[in-house]
Design an enzyme around this catalytic site. Structure first.
Site, short mmCIF file in Angstrom:
data_model
loop_
_atom_site.label_atom_id
_atom_site.label_comp_id
_atom_site.label_asym_id
_atom_site.label_seq_id
_atom_site.Cartn_x
_atom_site.Cartn_y
_atom_site.Cartn_z
N SER A 108 22.90 8.11 -4.03
CA SER A 108 22.34 9.02 -3.02
C SER A 108 22.54 8.39 -1.65
CB SER A 108 20.85 9.21 -3.30
OG SER A 108 20.21 9.73 -2.17
N SER A 109 22.65 9.24 -0.63
CA SER A 109 22.86 8.69 0.71
C SER A 109 21.63 7.91 1.21
CB SER A 109 23.24 9.80 1.69
OG SER A 109 22.27 10.81 1.70
N CYS A 110 20.47 8.08 0.53
CA CYS A 110 19.30 7.29 0.93
C CYS A 110 19.44 5.84 0.49
CB CYS A 110 18.01 7.91 0.42
SG CYS A 110 17.83 7.81 -1.34
N TYR A 137 12.72 5.31 -4.56
CA TYR A 137 13.84 6.05 -5.16
C TYR A 137 15.17 5.39 -4.79
CZ TYR A 137 17.04 10.04 -5.80
OH TYR A 137 18.08 10.87 -6.16
N LYS A 141 18.31 3.94 -7.05
CA LYS A 141 19.70 4.42 -6.92
C LYS A 141 20.65 3.25 -6.64
CE LYS A 141 20.50 8.36 -7.37
NZ LYS A 141 20.61 9.11 -8.67
N HIS A 180 14.05 20.02 -1.22
CA HIS A 180 14.78 19.52 -0.06
C HIS A 180 14.79 20.60 1.02
CE1 HIS A 180 16.40 16.72 -3.14
NE2 HIS A 180 16.35 15.88 -2.13
#
Ligand code: GFB
Length: 317
Positions: A108-110, A137, A141, A180
């Site tokens: 994920s981009s997070c 989270y 990831k 989201h």
């Protein structure tokens, strides 16, 4: 991937997993293992181990694990972290033990540090503090990315990772609190249009910027990557356009046909200030998203109109 290969999409009921299954079917792949609802509970080691031993997939797309928007990440960090950690440990290890030829894990981009230079390059991973609203989270990831790399290094496995922009689309979660931003704003604008409401509340300042990708375009990119990318280094998968939340809200307002005002609730968190991906590697390999952003939002709104209104009206979300 050979059209007769045995393929398993872990997380076939998630937004991205379901899009992967649609894409594989459209592209003529016939042997899809563990189609929902026949998937094992991926947090249960024994079930996952039995599933791999009896299905023996050649290729695995790992799109499983709980996820949610900024509010869900703040409310359920333990649930999100634990679920994702269990899923990556179980699926990656069982895939290795059953001789899976190649696995593509979706991060994920997070996973990027909060203040990464923009657009974000994979070299920025692990170079700074994470965004606090989704730290738990994000750590899970990142663990998935690192576990793939560890299996490559120790066992020579061909397990790679992709880092997608914020995905949205068909089958999205349209709940008000846990979703989201795109599905949330589609629903809020639609309900405001029907009720002729004076304004719609947008969380935060409207200034954060996000890059989005339609789940079906992301799935198309994943098939492309599975065929053409073998490096240990993760690969970014962007949608090509980043915009501010205010610009996004204006665009959704237009797509839905709502004529009222936008009101920004600055007591709500903004999350990461900027989140755009440098996807030059993927584009240099010849992949581009197929759907324009406006068309992707309209398609998602159409799906919402056909599938969600009745359940929302009856309170079943
Ligand atoms: O989509 P979103 O929840 O994900 O929020 P993140 C994006 C931005 O939209 C934030 C704003 O600045 C929100 O404050 N926003 C405005 C809204 N109105 C709304 C609304 O009604 N609902 C929602 N949800 N947002 C998530 C991470 O972060 O992105 C996850 O928490 C994961 O870990 C995911 O990485 C892709 O981009 O902020």
């Amino acid at each position: 991937m050979d059209k007769n290969a045995n393929i398993y999409v872990a997380g076939g009921q998630t937004l991205i997993g379901a899009a992967l299954l649609r894409q594989l079917e459209q592209q003529g792949y016939k042997h899809l293992a563990g189609l929902p609802p026949a998937e094992p509970d991926l947090t249960d080691r024994e079930q996952v181990s039995d599933f791999f031993a009896s299905n023996k997939p050649d290729y695995v797309f790992l799109a499983a694990g709980k996820s949610g928007g900024i509010s869900a990440n703040q409310k359920y960090p333990a649930d999100l972290m634990l679920d994702n950690l269990l899923v990556v440990c179980n699926v990656i290890d069982c895939a290795y033990r059953c001789g899976v030829k190649k696995l593509l894990y979706l991060a994920s981009s997070c996973s990027y540090p909060k203040h990464s230079p923009q657009p974000m390059q994979v070299e920025s991973l692990m170079t700074g503090n994470l965004e606090p609203t989704n730290e738990a989270y994000a750590v899970a990831k990142i663990a998935g990315i690192k576990l793939c790399q560890a299996y490559c290094q120790q066992y020579g496995a061909n397990f790679i990772s992709g880092i997608p922009a914020n995905a949205f689309g068909i089958g999205d979660d349209f709940s008000l609190e846990e979703s989201h931003v795109i599905p949330a704003l589609i629903r809020k604008m639609h309900e405001a249009k029907i009720a002729d409401a004076e304004f719609v509340e947008i969380w935060g300042t409207g200034t954060p910027r996000r890059e989005f990708i339609l789940a079906d375009d992301l799935a198309d990119a994943c098939l492309f990557i599975m065929d053409k990318y073998d490096e240990k280094k993760p690969i970014n998968i962007g949608g090509g356009l980043d915009l501010s939340i205010k610009e996004l809200a204006e665009l959704i307002k237009d797509a839905v046909g709502y004529r009222g005002l936008l009101r920004f609730d600055t007591r709500k968190p903004d999350g990461m200030p900027l989140k755009a991906l440098d996807s030059s590697k993927l584009s240099s390999m010849g992949w581009q998203p197929k759907t324009s952003f406006y068309a992707a939002v309209s398609l998602t709104y159409d799906w919402f109109l056909s599938n969600c209104q009745a359940s929302i009206a009856t309170g079943v979300q």
